[in-house]
Design a protein around this motif. Structure first.
Motif, PDB file in Angstrom:
ATOM      1  N   GLN A   6     123.916  55.212  -7.100  1.00 53.03           N
ATOM      2  CA  GLN A   6     125.322  55.300  -7.486  1.00 53.03           C
ATOM      3  C   GLN A   6     125.892  56.607  -6.982  1.00 53.03           C
ATOM      4  O   GLN A   6     125.283  57.666  -7.173  1.00 53.03           O
ATOM      5  N   ARG A   7     127.036  56.509  -6.323  1.00 51.92           N
ATOM      6  CA  ARG A   7     127.749  57.707  -5.894  1.00 51.92           C
ATOM      7  C   ARG A   7     128.421  58.276  -7.130  1.00 51.92           C
ATOM      8  O   ARG A   7     129.190  57.584  -7.799  1.00 51.92           O
ATOM      9  N   ASP A  24     125.961  67.577  -9.805  1.00 52.02           N
ATOM     10  CA  ASP A  24     127.374  67.327  -9.608  1.00 52.02           C
ATOM     11  C   ASP A  24     127.486  66.253  -8.533  1.00 52.02           C
ATOM     12  O   ASP A  24     126.635  65.367  -8.471  1.00 52.02           O
ATOM     13  N   ARG A  25     128.450  66.312  -7.654  1.00 52.24           N
ATOM     14  CA  ARG A  25     128.668  65.275  -6.638  1.00 52.24           C
ATOM     15  C   ARG A  25     127.375  64.940  -5.905  1.00 52.24           C
ATOM     16  O   ARG A  25     126.672  65.830  -5.427  1.00 52.24           O
ATOM     17  N   GLY A  26     127.084  63.652  -5.853  1.00 49.18           N
ATOM     18  CA  GLY A  26     125.874  63.228  -5.164  1.00 49.18           C
ATOM     19  C   GLY A  26     125.488  61.812  -5.496  1.00 49.18           C
ATOM     20  O   GLY A  26     126.350  60.945  -5.691  1.00 49.18           O
ATOM     21  N   ILE A  27     124.177  61.577  -5.582  1.00 46.33           N
ATOM     22  CA  ILE A  27     123.629  60.248  -5.849  1.00 46.33           C
ATOM     23  C   ILE A  27     122.700  60.309  -7.043  1.00 46.33           C
ATOM     24  O   ILE A  27     121.796  61.149  -7.104  1.00 46.33           O
ATOM     25  N   MET A  28     122.938  59.395  -7.983  1.00 50.62           N
ATOM     26  CA  MET A  28     121.960  59.140  -9.028  1.00 50.62           C
ATOM     27  C   MET A  28     121.244  57.859  -8.639  1.00 50.62           C
ATOM     28  O   MET A  28     121.888  56.851  -8.339  1.00 50.62           O
ATOM     29  N   ALA A  29     119.911  57.913  -8.628  1.00 51.12           N
ATOM     30  CA  ALA A  29     119.107  56.764  -8.224  1.00 51.12           C
ATOM     31  C   ALA A  29     118.166  56.371  -9.346  1.00 51.12           C
ATOM     32  O   ALA A  29     117.331  57.173  -9.778  1.00 51.12           O
ATOM     33  N   THR A  51     119.829  59.188   3.580  1.00 49.48           N
ATOM     34  CA  THR A  51     120.618  58.924   4.790  1.00 49.48           C
ATOM     35  C   THR A  51     121.615  57.778   4.660  1.00 49.48           C
ATOM     36  O   THR A  51     122.378  57.520   5.604  1.00 49.48           O
ATOM     37  N   TYR A  52     121.626  57.092   3.526  1.00 50.55           N
ATOM     38  CA  TYR A  52     122.537  55.956   3.337  1.00 50.55           C
ATOM     39  C   TYR A  52     123.971  56.478   3.285  1.00 50.55           C
ATOM     40  O   TYR A  52     124.284  57.375   2.499  1.00 50.55           O
ATOM     41  N   ARG A  53     124.820  55.929   4.112  1.00 48.11           N
ATOM     42  CA  ARG A  53     126.177  56.466   4.279  1.00 48.11           C
ATOM     43  C   ARG A  53     127.142  55.838   3.269  1.00 48.11           C
ATOM     44  O   ARG A  53     127.716  54.784   3.524  1.00 48.11           O
ATOM     45  N   ILE A  54     127.333  56.540   2.142  1.00 44.94           N
ATOM     46  CA  ILE A  54     128.198  56.027   1.080  1.00 44.94           C
ATOM     47  C   ILE A  54     129.292  57.009   0.674  1.00 44.94           C
ATOM     48  O   ILE A  54     130.051  56.735  -0.252  1.00 44.94           O
ATOM     49  N   SER A  65     126.372  60.625   4.657  1.00 48.08           N
ATOM     50  CA  SER A  65     125.220  60.460   3.779  1.00 48.08           C
ATOM     51  C   SER A  65     125.139  61.632   2.798  1.00 48.08           C
ATOM     52  O   SER A  65     125.870  62.622   2.917  1.00 48.08           O
ATOM     53  N   LEU A  66     124.209  61.530   1.871  1.00 43.00           N
ATOM     54  CA  LEU A  66     123.958  62.622   0.940  1.00 43.00           C
ATOM     55  C   LEU A  66     123.591  63.889   1.699  1.00 43.00           C
ATOM     56  O   LEU A  66     124.076  64.979   1.380  1.00 43.00           O
ATOM     57  N   GLN A  67     122.760  63.758   2.720  1.00 43.97           N
ATOM     58  CA  GLN A  67     122.393  64.917   3.536  1.00 43.97           C
ATOM     59  C   GLN A  67     123.621  65.522   4.204  1.00 43.97           C
ATOM     60  O   GLN A  67     123.745  66.742   4.279  1.00 43.97           O
TER      61      GLN A  67
END
Length: 149
Positions: A6-7, A24-29, A51-54, A65-67
């Protein structure tokens, strides 16, 4: 392995009224380990998450991506994602990894994530966790790696 990413604008995990992970801003997996999973599935899953571009680029398109954005990553173990819900009104967990295998592979994922990404936090395997998040979008995806890779 299965993950729901989730973004988020912010996310946290609390255990026994103590925040143990926060971004903060990022991805919760949310991450589930299945019976046949091994370290190579964890490596592939981590690569895909990073690397998933969301995230939106300057034109508002999901091209980053997150990176790319340098955001936070919160990895939370959640075996219920491996549930078989095809029949009846109660989930079956026959495809989920036994607890010790799940703990071992989630620990491997934690070690790998920490070694290759600077801003990573974790939930606690086997704990009763309270997860809070602000989903940005909402943007949510399911990613899966199979034992055949």
């Amino acid at each position: 392995m299965i993950t729901v990413i989730q973004r988020v604008n912010t996310a946290s995990v609390t255990v026994d009224r103590q925040i143990i992970g926060r971004i903060d801003r990022g991805i919760m997996a949310l991450v589930a380990v299945e019976k046949e999973d091994a370290p190579r599935q964890a490596d592939r899953l981590l690569e895909r998450i990073l690397t998933y571009r969301i995230f939106p680029d300057g034109d508002g398109r999901m091209n980053l991506s997150l990176q790319n954005i340098g955001g936070g990553l919160l990895l939370v173990p959640q075996f219920t994602l491996a549930a078989d819900t095809d029949k009846g009104s109660r989930p079956s967990f026959t495809s989920a990894a036994p607890p010790e295998h799940g703990r071992e592979l989630f620990a491997y994922l934690q070690q790998r994530a920490t070694s290759i990404y600077p801003d990573v936090q974790f939930g606690r395997f086997g704990a009763d966790m309270q997860v809070a998040l602000v989903n940005d979008g909402p943007v949510t995806f399911t990613l899966r790696t199979h034992a055949s890779i």
